[in-house]
Scaffold this motif. Structure first.
Motif, short mmCIF file in Angstrom:
data_model
loop_
_atom_site.label_atom_id
_atom_site.label_comp_id
_atom_site.label_asym_id
_atom_site.label_seq_id
_atom_site.Cartn_x
_atom_site.Cartn_y
_atom_site.Cartn_z
N THR A 164 -45.74 -52.56 28.89
CA THR A 164 -46.06 -51.17 29.22
C THR A 164 -44.97 -50.27 28.68
O THR A 164 -43.83 -50.71 28.46
CB THR A 164 -46.14 -50.99 30.74
OG1 THR A 164 -44.85 -51.31 31.29
CG2 THR A 164 -47.18 -51.91 31.33
N PRO A 165 -45.29 -48.98 28.47
CA PRO A 165 -44.25 -48.07 27.98
C PRO A 165 -43.06 -47.97 28.95
O PRO A 165 -41.92 -47.83 28.51
CB PRO A 165 -44.98 -46.73 27.88
CG PRO A 165 -46.40 -47.08 27.73
CD PRO A 165 -46.62 -48.35 28.47
N GLU A 166 -43.34 -48.08 30.26
CA GLU A 166 -42.22 -47.99 31.20
C GLU A 166 -41.27 -49.15 31.01
O GLU A 166 -40.04 -49.00 31.00
CB GLU A 166 -42.73 -48.03 32.66
CG GLU A 166 -43.55 -46.85 33.08
CD GLU A 166 -45.00 -47.02 32.71
OE1 GLU A 166 -45.68 -46.00 32.54
OE2 GLU A 166 -45.47 -48.18 32.58
N TRP A 167 -41.85 -50.34 30.84
CA TRP A 167 -41.01 -51.51 30.66
C TRP A 167 -40.24 -51.42 29.37
O TRP A 167 -39.07 -51.82 29.26
CB TRP A 167 -41.86 -52.80 30.69
CG TRP A 167 -41.02 -54.04 30.76
CD1 TRP A 167 -40.42 -54.55 31.86
CD2 TRP A 167 -40.66 -54.89 29.67
NE1 TRP A 167 -39.72 -55.68 31.54
CE2 TRP A 167 -39.86 -55.92 30.20
CE3 TRP A 167 -40.95 -54.91 28.31
CZ2 TRP A 167 -39.34 -56.95 29.41
CZ3 TRP A 167 -40.43 -55.92 27.53
CH2 TRP A 167 -39.63 -56.93 28.08
N GLU A 168 -40.91 -50.85 28.34
CA GLU A 168 -40.24 -50.74 27.06
C GLU A 168 -39.01 -49.84 27.17
O GLU A 168 -37.94 -50.14 26.63
CB GLU A 168 -41.22 -50.17 26.02
CG GLU A 168 -40.59 -50.06 24.67
CD GLU A 168 -41.57 -49.60 23.61
OE1 GLU A 168 -42.78 -49.83 23.81
OE2 GLU A 168 -41.12 -49.02 22.62
N THR A 169 -39.15 -48.74 27.92
CA THR A 169 -37.98 -47.86 28.11
C THR A 169 -36.87 -48.62 28.81
O THR A 169 -35.70 -48.55 28.43
CB THR A 169 -38.36 -46.65 28.97
OG1 THR A 169 -39.68 -46.25 28.68
CG2 THR A 169 -37.40 -45.52 28.75
#
Lengths: 379, 318, 158
Positions: A164-169
């Motif tokens: 997910t984008p959150e995890w990527e951040t």
């Protein structure tokens, strides 16, 4: 009864220097090791036979539990074998996710190892710091896969969970801070005098011996041999991600430490590159239940070195034969060579040098009743 | 008066006080060591974990006491007792209450050196009487280590004695207080050498080879359990207090009255400061190998100690 | 740098008779089978003259009537050659190759203990993996040994 000139010092199966049980019997003359004999098989669990009993899907669970620390390398290898047997191509996004997770595992495994080697050398402060920083990676793993140690993210046909984008951040931030810390560890390892005294020149393995004894992984690369399965025999997304194969010329325990820390830096770079170039799309395809007859050999670069999975199918839903050779077993002959002629105090550091993962090493099943009887065994 | 003497001997600054001080310094050491490593250290037993060493001691007393079949029973049982009583006895000569120790006589410094030597022999016997591979190696390493630091230690202890013209620790403390000078700045080289040798005596990192747990389990302490192990831990804490008190008395002025502060408090502060110094050094380094220790001691530490004595003879630092 | 088909051709030419078959299913993976009589020569040729000097591992397999031994050799940085041979179960003898590659010994010992293939010339009769007192003639990885049977094994004492 004569007066023995050498003392036989047993290392294991239970010993504080060994995180897992194996039996090394050292013959010691004063403070110098003159001979080493080896007995393995203490965590034999019957996995190779276990593969033959159940379907390929079930085998995935077995493959994962070969080793806790390098479980992703094993599942990557296993899924590669089975996917090739079945003729399944996984989507590009899945290959990249597998690569990111595999490199994260390398980070986690190498930082665990740096802590262990520091502990073996008596340098507890470094041990505590490194393991504290390792927690950040474990937390990242837990958020993505649901597990800190066993991740179960690889499945036949792709990966189980998407990034997910959150995890990527979070991952990017984590990599930034971890990179700072790793640079610090590199500096410490190269300049702390007492640590250098314990590791520099200890456990020398010449390049000729390393090649002749078929050593693998960082042990081989620390002796100056530039070999890495990710570069030589690319799998998952390694043919598309640039990286350097880290080697060192000295071939001692210090070289092995430096090689691993520098590999950590490379892994951080690879993760960032993979995140930047992540293809979109699905993460999984549905594999068939049956694999047509054939045989496949898959190689992967586990944190400890070259991992070989060899699978054979007979056209049914269960494998005909499955063979795993983990890197620790390949490094054992080289290990025995480096142990001769060293001080007793250097033994733990040299043992730790190959990054032993004995649960990887003994995989074959003996469900038996042990008598607990132990005797001196000659090689 | 007998009552006073008994009080001094048994309570303060006698046995009870010393035992409490031993536990207290263990707590200080563990807490400080942990904090440097970004850990909590003892936390739950008592406020901030201060009762943890006592809790450990009591727990060990209640554990099973196993004697290996091959061990020499008599020695095996006696060694822990000696290990506690020797530092306890030596602590009586330290000035705690005032500038004179409970027992003070000319030459008690030499007596202290003798006690140090005895302690190492006790450790060697501990390893030997256990009759276990790891213990024997640990005991031998301990003896080897003593061979290397004994002489520099002796030399550097004589330094303040020459300056104070007294072979009594109390005499040296009095001399420092009379001249408003501390050994620390008069003989700094001696202080550094003393710290090094005391670290080796106490078998702290970087000199904890005899009990290197990753190589030989617990070295000479491997086979001891239950009450005997409790005695060893207590003896070890007492030894730490002894060495810290020694460094504090000879080089930091010891138990001197400071304005209105009673000498006992001053002594405590200085001793704890030395203990913190030990902990700090402990956390910084990796462990040396025994051959590196012996070589290092004879090649570097001993000549430096001799330089210090030469300087004193030339009149510097007196 | 020789291609995969060249590898097979060279082995075939070198061994002439006794060459079973050679094929490759994908990039960098060659599978060759030879007769038991020339397996050591094929091994030596591959290791010493064709550059496959890294021995990955040695796999043993139970094929029912025969036992198979597969040597996985890696040409550093390039191809992987899996060289196999078959021997009948009643006379399961294969020459030992640890004089050519020393680390073969550890893999051969594993195959010997678990499958019962006799490596002629292999030093050391002691067990590596199996516990002391393991009954002779019981090879856990053979197909006729089920888990149930293995559970019932009692180790010899003394």
């Amino acid at each position: 009864m004569g007066y023995a000139s050498t003392i036989k010092v047993p290392f294991g199966p239970q010993h504080p220097a060994l995180k897992e049980p194996e039996h090394f019997l050292f013959e010691v003359d004063g403070d110098t090791v003159v001979n080493v004999t080896l007995r393995i098989g203490y965590v034999h669990r019957g996995l190779e036979k276990g593969f033959e009993l159940e379907t390929y899907n079930h085998g995935l669970y077995l493959a994962e539990r070969v080793c806790g620390i390098c479980n992703i390398a094993h599942t990557v290898s296993y899924t590669q074998v089975v996917e090739e047997l079945m003729g399944v191509q996984i989507p590009p996004r899945a290959r990249y996710i597998r690569t990111i997770v595999a490199e994260l595992e390398r980070l986690q495994s190498h930082s665990l190892w740096v802590g262990i080697v520091a502990h073996e050398a008596g340098f507890d402060t470094l041990f505590m710091y490194v393991w504290r920083d390792r927690e950040a990676i474990m937390n990242l793993f837990e958020e993505l896969t649901g597990g800190r140690v066993l991740h179960a993210i690889n499945t036949l046909g792709g990966v189980r969970r998407d990034i997910t984008p959150e995890w990527e951040t979070k991952l990017r931030k984590g990599m930034d801070s971890f990179e700072e810390r790793t640079k610090d560890y590199l500096r410490i390892v190269n300049s702390e005098r007492t640590f250098l005294k314990r590791t520099s020149g200890v456990g020398l393995l010449s390049p000729q011996d390393a090649v002749k004894l078929c050593a693998v992984g960082p042990t081989l690369r620390a002796s100056g041999v530039k070999e890495d399965v990710r570069a030589d025999d690319p799998y998952i997304a390694y043919d598309e991600i640039p990286f350097n194969v880290v080697t060192s010329e000295s071939g001692d325990a210090l070289a092995r430490t430096v090689v691993r820390v520098e590999e950590m830096m490379e892994s951080i770079g690879m993760i960032r590159y993979a995140l930047d170039h992540m293809p979109s799309g699905t993460i999984k395809v549905r594999p068939p239940k049956i694999a047509p007859p054939g045989e496949v050999l898959s190689r992967a670069e586990a944190p400890r070195g070259e991992l070989i999975h060899f699978g054979r199918s007979n056209g049914s839903a269960k494998p005909e034969r499955y063979k795993i050779r983990s890197p620790t077993l390949a490094n054992i002959p080289a290990l025995c060579k480096t142990l001769i002629g060293v001080h007793v105090a250097d033994i733990p550091i040299i043992l730790a040098g190959i990054d032993p993962c004995f649960s990887c090493m003994d995989r074959m099943a003996i469900v038996d009743r042990r008598t607990g009887e132990k005797r001196e065994i000659e090689k | 008066m007998i009552v006073y003497d008994l009080f001094f001997l048994l309570v303060f600054p006698g046995i009870l006080f010393l035992l409490c001080l031993a536990f207290f310094t263990e707590w200080v050491d563990r807490k400080f060591f942990a904090r440097i490593q970004n850990r909590y250290g003892p936390l739950y037993t008592g406020p901030s974990g201060i009762l943890q060493p006592l809790a450990d001691f009591v727990k060990l007393l209640s554990k099973e006491d196993i004697v290996p079949r091959a061990a020499d029973r008599a020695l095996f049982t006696l060694v822990p007792i000696f290990y506690v009583t020797l530092p306890l006895t030596a602590l009586f000569i330290m000035p705690i209450m005032g500038e004179t120790g409970l027992i003070a006589f000319e030459g008690d410094l030499i007596f202290l050196l003798f006690v140090f030597g005895l302690m190492t022999i006790i450790i060697f016997l501990a390893g030997w009487s256990s009759m276990s591979r790891f213990s024997i190696i640990g005991g031998v390493r301990s003896a080897l280590q003593m061979l290397s630091f004994e002489i520099p230690l002796g030399i550097v202890l004589i330094g303040p004695a020459i300056a104070a013209k007294s072979l009594s620790i109390s005499g040296i403390v009095q001399w420092q207080s009379a001249n408003a000078a501390w050994g620390l700045w008069l003989q700094p080289i001696g202080f550094v050498v003393l710290l090094t040798c005391l670290l080796a005596e106490l078998e702290l990192i970087p000199f904890d080879i005899p009990e290197a747990d990753t190589e030989i389990v617990a070295g000479w302490r491997t086979e001891f359990s239950g009450r005997k192990l409790a005695m060893f831990r207590l003896g070890r804490d007492l030894e730490v207090v002894l060495c810290a008190a020694l460094a504090a008395s000879l080089f930091l002025g010891g138990a001197q009255p400071l304005w209105l502060i009673p000498p006992a408090v001053v002594f405590l502060v200085k001793t704890i400061a030395v203990v913190l110094l030990f902990s700090f050094i402990r956390s910084l380094f990796a462990r040396f190998r025994i051959d590196q220790v012996i070589a290092g001691m004879w090649k570097y530490v001993l000549p430096i100690a001799i330089v210090q004595i030469v300087l004193i003879e030339l009149g510097v630092g007196v | 740098m020789i291609s995969m088909s060249e590898v097979i051709e060279k082995l075939q030419n070198h061994l002439k008779s006794d060459f079973g078959e050679g094929r490759f299913a994908r990039d960098r993976r060659i599978f060759v089978r030879v007769g038991a009589g020339s397996i050591k020569e094929a091994f030596r040729y591959a290791v010493q003259e064709m550059g496959f000097d890294h021995l990955g591992t040695i796999t043993g397999a139970d094929l029912g009537a025969d036992l198979e031994v597969v040597y996985h050799l890696v040409e550093r940085g390039r191809n992987v050659l899996s060289l196999s041979t078959r021997v009948p179960k009643e006379k399961a003898v294969v020459p030992d190759v640890s004089d050519i590659v020393p680390s073969a010994a550890i893999y051969e010992r594993e195959v010997r203990e678990l499958l019962g293939i006799n490596f002629e010339g292999l030093q050391g009769a002691s067990l590596l993996l199996l516990p002391d007192g393991w009954p002779d003639g019981t090879y856990p990885l053979r197909k006729d040994q089920s888990f149930g049977m293995l559970k019932e094994i009692k180790l010899k004492k003394g």
